[in-house]
Write a protein that holds these residues in place. Sequence first.
Motif, PDB file in Angstrom:
ATOM      1  N   ASN A   1      11.379   9.365   7.701  1.00  0.00           N
ATOM      2  CA  ASN A   1      10.098   9.143   7.044  1.00  0.00           C
ATOM      3  C   ASN A   1       9.952  10.023   5.803  1.00  0.00           C
ATOM      4  O   ASN A   1       9.482   9.586   4.746  1.00  0.00           O
TER       5      ASN A   1
ATOM      6  N   HIS B   1       6.489   5.922   9.840  1.00  0.00           N
ATOM      7  CA  HIS B   1       5.386   6.220   8.923  1.00  0.00           C
ATOM      8  C   HIS B   1       5.900   6.113   7.490  1.00  0.00           C
ATOM      9  O   HIS B   1       6.427   7.073   6.924  1.00  0.00           O
TER      10      HIS B   1
ATOM     11  N   VAL C   1       2.857   3.333  11.505  1.00  0.00           N
ATOM     12  CA  VAL C   1       1.788   3.586  10.542  1.00  0.00           C
ATOM     13  C   VAL C   1       2.321   3.168   9.180  1.00  0.00           C
ATOM     14  O   VAL C   1       3.143   3.857   8.578  1.00  0.00           O
TER      15      VAL C   1
END
Length: 448
Positions: free
Chosen positions: A192, A215, A236
Amino acid sequence: MDELPPELLVNILSRLNDSKSLARCRVASKTLNSLSREVRAVNLICTLSLYSKSQSIAGTPFKTIFKSLIEDSSNIRSISVGVDKALNVVSVDDLNDEDSKELYLTDVEFVQEWLPKVRDDLEILSISDFWIHSSWRQSDILALISSNCSKLVKLEVKNAWLSVVGLTQLPNLTHLTLEFIRLDDENLEKLNDCFPFLQVLNLIGVGGLHEPRIHFLQLKSCHWTVSNEPLSLAIVAPNLLELKLKCSKPKSLLLETPKLVKFHLSVEDAKGVSFSEFHDLNTLELISPDTYSLIHNVHFGNKIRKLAVGSVKSKEQSERLKLGLGTLVKAFPGIISLSLGPRTWSKMETHFQSEGLVDMKGTGSLKQITARVQTSDHTDVHQTVSFIRAILDNCRGLTDMRLMIHQDKDPRVRTNLISACMMSNQRIRWKWGIWAEGGEDMWISDGN
């Protein structure tokens, strides 16, 4: 050949699917020999026959062939190197020895021999390793690539045991594929952090993760196939548009993807599935042994226009008496197109035989139904036709019926079903096809 513009010849040579052909071109003519060094792509796969030849006394090792292609080229933008799947059938006893590195392609020592030659301009890199040689060796190749290839846009690694230790940021990377990878890290936080502008992410059979969390702020498309471990998953991605997620029995599933438009969800146990409503979702595909529970536990939003529902085998048969066509129509009142897998169609047909069609209000938007039918004899034909007629009587806006019949069914049964259906309603546009497990659908006729 010599009359063609050099730029066109270089473009043709760069598009060769197998760079072994490039080596042959180099000995075919002086022009090709010169221009072949300007190619922008190298693609080399170790086939079973190539490996066998390389092991002969006069054979050239696969890695040597690959490195020579790199050394003799000066303009490479794309590299794809791998081991053919056919070699998976080879046992360890048939190889040189267990410690051989000949097909260990994520070996850092091997990559260090050729990467410096191409690192300044490399944009695409794909490495498909040989699991027998790579599964018991952890590779630091990600750190090596990230520290050398600042222009890399697309990275693909398959069949390897990877470490993220030393991984640094790749600001230009937009596409990442990790397939059948062992990744022994607590989560995906390192990825990420190091790939901040990733737009396409494919994680297929990535094991070794615990409480994984994706994410990525710029992510647009994600395909994630999770192992059978009961994990807590989180995604996310505020700009995600397409998601294909396959998981077995997740403890929990958190999705923060408010812009999601297209969603494919395959889950065996829906008990841990719960997330916020989607505001823009219009295409949904659900694969589950218990679709009834899934659509009652999760609110997918009210903008679904294209819905596909399939089922997988399960010891639990409770859904057989619950899932009717009206259940879907009630849960997704705005659907225009509905596709039903063979088990789902069978469950709905069984529900109809015992309960009839219920909760069929608000079907005016439904225009098209595509179904894979398992009708096997004349009794089944009668029941199936009865079910279809009830659908047509209740769904007055329906204009298209597309029915796929299993390829192993008696052709006479198929003919009787087609004839009976086309006599049922003249306003419907009928389309007929054949389906088979694991195969592609084949349309055989248009009823009109």
